[in-house]
Design an enzyme around this catalytic site. Structure first.
Site, short mmCIF file in Angstrom:
data_model
loop_
_atom_site.label_atom_id
_atom_site.label_comp_id
_atom_site.label_asym_id
_atom_site.label_seq_id
_atom_site.Cartn_x
_atom_site.Cartn_y
_atom_site.Cartn_z
N GLY A 1 2.02 -25.20 10.02
CA GLY A 1 2.80 -26.36 10.85
C GLY A 1 1.48 -27.76 10.53
O GLY A 1 1.05 -28.98 9.61
N ARG A 2 1.13 -27.87 11.39
CA ARG A 2 0.07 -29.28 11.54
C ARG A 2 0.76 -30.91 11.50
O ARG A 2 -0.21 -31.08 10.83
CB ARG A 2 -1.07 -28.45 11.02
CG ARG A 2 -2.04 -27.07 11.40
CD ARG A 2 -3.27 -26.98 10.96
NE ARG A 2 -3.52 -27.36 9.68
CZ ARG A 2 -3.09 -25.59 9.08
NH1 ARG A 2 -2.58 -25.28 9.71
NH2 ARG A 2 -3.14 -25.97 7.76
N HIS A 3 1.83 -30.94 11.79
CA HIS A 3 2.81 -32.17 11.45
C HIS A 3 3.26 -32.18 12.37
O HIS A 3 3.81 -31.56 13.57
CB HIS A 3 2.95 -31.88 10.26
CG HIS A 3 3.89 -30.86 9.68
ND1 HIS A 3 3.72 -29.88 9.54
CD2 HIS A 3 5.47 -31.19 9.51
CE1 HIS A 3 4.90 -28.62 9.49
NE2 HIS A 3 6.17 -29.56 9.68
N THR A 4 3.88 -33.90 11.50
CA THR A 4 5.43 -34.15 12.65
C THR A 4 6.20 -34.69 11.75
O THR A 4 6.18 -35.27 10.62
CB THR A 4 5.30 -34.84 13.62
OG1 THR A 4 6.30 -35.18 14.83
CG2 THR A 4 4.41 -36.06 13.78
N HIS B 1 3.87 -30.17 15.90
CA HIS B 1 3.90 -28.70 16.16
C HIS B 1 2.99 -28.02 15.52
O HIS B 1 2.83 -28.31 14.08
CB HIS B 1 5.11 -28.24 16.40
CG HIS B 1 5.72 -28.49 14.86
ND1 HIS B 1 6.78 -30.12 14.41
CD2 HIS B 1 6.05 -27.76 13.70
CE1 HIS B 1 7.07 -30.07 13.27
NE2 HIS B 1 6.34 -28.91 12.95
#
Length: 135
Positions: free
Chosen positions: A50-53, A99
């Site tokens: 994840g580590r993004h939006t 997230h």
């Protein structure tokens, strides 16, 4: 568009002697028109994904097997931790929600989205996301 991260319960049809079936339909349990479905599996225990939006993409994450810990942060700075381990529950993640996911090695994650893949919809820099936050 919804704006709150929340657990969605899907109907659990069946019984222990025969197994279960769960169903999610657009604008029923799923609060959007389904455009894309993908899944992850065999993710090593030490990896965070994840580590993004997204600017526009809404999604539902479901742990079909194993355990998935999902950390979210809303555009207003609210942070929450969710543990997915029931295949009849999904985590709704609205657009503009950072997230990150950590998995047990046996986890299989199903993702349902309201949009097709578009790299320009991603915000991959946490610093950029923080600058967008409403204080």
């Amino acid at each position: 568009m919804n704006s709150k991260v929340k657990i969605i319960s899907f109907k659990k049809i069946g019984k222990p002697s025969e197994g279960y079936l769960s169903v999610g339909e657009s604008f029923g349990e799923v609060p959007f028109d389904i455009k894309r479905v993908f899944w992850t599996y065999f993710t090593p225990d030490s990896i965070t994904r994840g580590r993004h939006t997204h600017y526009n993409t809404e999604m539902i994450l479901i742990a079909l097997s194993g355990i998935i810990e999902v950390t979210t942060e809303s555009i207003n700075g609210e942070k929450e931790l969710f543990v997915l381990k029931n295949p009849n529950e999904g985590l709704y993640i609205p657009a503009l929600t950072w997230h990150e996911m950590a998995y047990s090695h046996t986890a299989v994650q199903l993702v349902i989205t309201n949009s097709l893949y578009d790299e320009s919809d991603y915000i991959r820099s946490y610093e950029e996301f923080q600058q967008m936050q409403v204080k």
